[in-house]
Design a protein around this motif. Structure first.
Motif, PDB file in Angstrom:
ATOM      1  N   GLN A  95     -31.613  21.618  21.380  1.00 26.82           N
ATOM      2  CA  GLN A  95     -31.321  22.831  20.615  1.00 26.82           C
ATOM      3  C   GLN A  95     -30.926  22.532  19.166  1.00 26.82           C
ATOM      4  O   GLN A  95     -31.416  23.207  18.255  1.00 26.82           O
ATOM      5  CB  GLN A  95     -30.251  23.670  21.319  1.00 26.82           C
ATOM      6  N   PRO A  96     -30.068  21.550  18.879  1.00 31.79           N
ATOM      7  CA  PRO A  96     -29.806  21.230  17.468  1.00 31.79           C
ATOM      8  C   PRO A  96     -31.069  20.772  16.729  1.00 31.79           C
ATOM      9  O   PRO A  96     -31.261  21.118  15.558  1.00 31.79           O
ATOM     10  CB  PRO A  96     -28.764  20.110  17.530  1.00 31.79           C
ATOM     11  N   HIS A  97     -31.930  20.033  17.424  1.00 35.77           N
ATOM     12  CA  HIS A  97     -33.189  19.598  16.814  1.00 35.77           C
ATOM     13  C   HIS A  97     -34.085  20.806  16.513  1.00 35.77           C
ATOM     14  O   HIS A  97     -34.717  20.879  15.456  1.00 35.77           O
ATOM     15  CB  HIS A  97     -33.893  18.603  17.735  1.00 35.77           C
ATOM     16  N   LEU A  98     -34.139  21.765  17.423  1.00 35.91           N
ATOM     17  CA  LEU A  98     -34.917  22.979  17.199  1.00 35.91           C
ATOM     18  C   LEU A  98     -34.372  23.771  16.008  1.00 35.91           C
ATOM     19  O   LEU A  98     -35.142  24.320  15.220  1.00 35.91           O
ATOM     20  CB  LEU A  98     -34.921  23.849  18.453  1.00 35.91           C
ATOM     21  N   GLN A  99     -33.061  23.822  15.886  1.00 36.81           N
ATOM     22  CA  GLN A  99     -32.476  24.540  14.758  1.00 36.81           C
ATOM     23  C   GLN A  99     -32.828  23.856  13.440  1.00 36.81           C
ATOM     24  O   GLN A  99     -33.133  24.528  12.447  1.00 36.81           O
ATOM     25  CB  GLN A  99     -30.970  24.658  14.936  1.00 36.81           C
ATOM     26  N   ALA A 118     -43.376  20.981  10.651  1.00 34.40           N
ATOM     27  CA  ALA A 118     -42.188  21.492  11.350  1.00 34.40           C
ATOM     28  C   ALA A 118     -42.574  22.569  12.354  1.00 34.40           C
ATOM     29  O   ALA A 118     -42.009  22.629  13.453  1.00 34.40           O
ATOM     30  CB  ALA A 118     -41.182  22.028  10.339  1.00 34.40           C
ATOM     31  N   ALA A 119     -43.537  23.409  12.014  1.00 31.58           N
ATOM     32  CA  ALA A 119     -43.982  24.460  12.931  1.00 31.58           C
ATOM     33  C   ALA A 119     -44.621  23.869  14.183  1.00 31.58           C
ATOM     34  O   ALA A 119     -44.365  24.327  15.300  1.00 31.58           O
ATOM     35  CB  ALA A 119     -44.961  25.396  12.228  1.00 31.58           C
ATOM     36  N   GLN A 120     -45.444  22.835  14.007  1.00 36.08           N
ATOM     37  CA  GLN A 120     -46.070  22.187  15.166  1.00 36.08           C
ATOM     38  C   GLN A 120     -45.022  21.501  16.032  1.00 36.08           C
ATOM     39  O   GLN A 120     -45.051  21.595  17.260  1.00 36.08           O
ATOM     40  CB  GLN A 120     -47.120  21.183  14.705  1.00 36.08           C
ATOM     41  N   SER A 121     -44.105  20.794  15.405  1.00 39.51           N
ATOM     42  CA  SER A 121     -43.055  20.113  16.150  1.00 39.51           C
ATOM     43  C   SER A 121     -42.139  21.115  16.843  1.00 39.51           C
ATOM     44  O   SER A 121     -41.721  20.912  17.984  1.00 39.51           O
ATOM     45  CB  SER A 121     -42.249  19.217  15.205  1.00 39.51           C
ATOM     46  N   PHE A 122     -41.829  22.214  16.157  1.00 41.70           N
ATOM     47  CA  PHE A 122     -40.996  23.260  16.741  1.00 41.70           C
ATOM     48  C   PHE A 122     -41.647  23.830  17.998  1.00 41.70           C
ATOM     49  O   PHE A 122     -40.979  24.018  19.016  1.00 41.70           O
ATOM     50  CB  PHE A 122     -40.746  24.368  15.716  1.00 41.70           C
ATOM     51  N   ALA A 123     -42.936  24.104  17.925  1.00 37.57           N
ATOM     52  CA  ALA A 123     -43.649  24.662  19.079  1.00 37.57           C
ATOM     53  C   ALA A 123     -43.610  23.699  20.268  1.00 37.57           C
ATOM     54  O   ALA A 123     -43.395  24.115  21.409  1.00 37.57           O
ATOM     55  CB  ALA A 123     -45.084  24.994  18.705  1.00 37.57           C
ATOM     56  N   LEU A 124     -43.796  22.409  19.997  1.00 36.42           N
ATOM     57  CA  LEU A 124     -43.750  21.413  21.068  1.00 36.42           C
ATOM     58  C   LEU A 124     -42.362  21.337  21.698  1.00 36.42           C
ATOM     59  O   LEU A 124     -42.220  21.399  22.922  1.00 36.42           O
ATOM     60  CB  LEU A 124     -44.156  20.038  20.519  1.00 36.42           C
TER      61      LEU A 124
END
Length: 165
Positions: A95-99, A118-124
Motif C-alpha cells: 500500500q505505501p508503494h501504491l501511494q 508509474a501507471a503501468q507499475s501501479f496497475a500491476l
C-alpha cells in the motif's frame, strides 16, 4: 466474533467500498485521481485491520491450546499465519508503494515517460494487492468455517473440568 468482523470487513471492501469508489456517481462527485487516492487510504486501513484481526486470532488459537490442551489444528494455524503475513505485507509494503506510484503517476513534476511507467507499475501492484486480498478473504472464510464446525471432541466449547490449570 473476531473472525466474523475480519471476514465482514474483507467482504465490505470488495462489495461495498471498491465498487463505490470506482462508480460513475463517485467520478461525478470527485475527480478520478481523488477517488483513487481515497480508495488507497481505505485499503491501507483495511490491511491494518486485517493485521490486528490476525494477531487476535493467533492469540485466541494459542490461548485455546494453552487452556484446553487440545492440539492446534495445523490448517487453521497455517491459514492464520499466511493471512497475517499477507496483511502485514499489504499494510506496510504494497500500500505505501501504491501511494508512491499514485503520486508519481499524477505528480506535476513527473515527465510523461515517468507517468506512463508509474501507471503501468501501479496497475500491476494494484492487481497484486487485490490478489493478496482475495487470498486473505478466502483464508478467513475457511477459518470462520473451521470455527463454526464442531470438532471430533463433540463441540467447540469444552466443559470447565476439561481445562488445565
Amino acid at each position: 466474533m473476531n473472525a466474523a468482523i475480519w471476514f465482514g470487513s474483507a467482504i465490505f471492501l470488495v462489495a461495498g467500498i471498491g465498487p463505490a469508489f470506482h462508480s460513475e456517481e463517485m467520478t461525478r462527485l470527485l475527480p478520478r485521481i481523488h477517488g483513487e487516492a481515497a480508495y488507497q487510504i481505505l485499503a491501507t486501513r483495511l490491511f491494518l485491520l486485517q493485521t490486528i484481526c490476525a494477531g487476535v486470532a493467533l492469540a485466541h488459537l494459542f490461548m485455546e491450546w494453552l487452556y484446553s490442551g487440545r492440539p492446534v489444528p495445523r490448517s487453521s494455524l497455517y491459514v492464520l499465519l499466511v493471512a497475517g503475513f499477507l496483511s502485514v505485507a499489504g499494510a506496510y509494503g504494497i500500500q505505501p508503494h501504491l501511494q508512491q506510484l499514485h503520486l508519481q503517476q499524477h505528480g506535476v513534476k513527473s515527465t510523461t515517460a515517468q507517468r506512463s511507467a508509474a501507471a503501468q507499475s501501479f496497475a500491476l501492484w494494484q492487481r497484486v494487492s487485490q490478489g493478496m486480498h482475495l487470498v486473505v478473504t478466502l483464508g478467513v472464510a475457511y477459518y470462520l468455517w473451521r470455527l463454526s464446525v464442531p470438532t471430533n471432541g463433540g463441540g467447540r466449547f469444552s466443559t470447565t473440568h476439561k481445562f488445565r490449570g
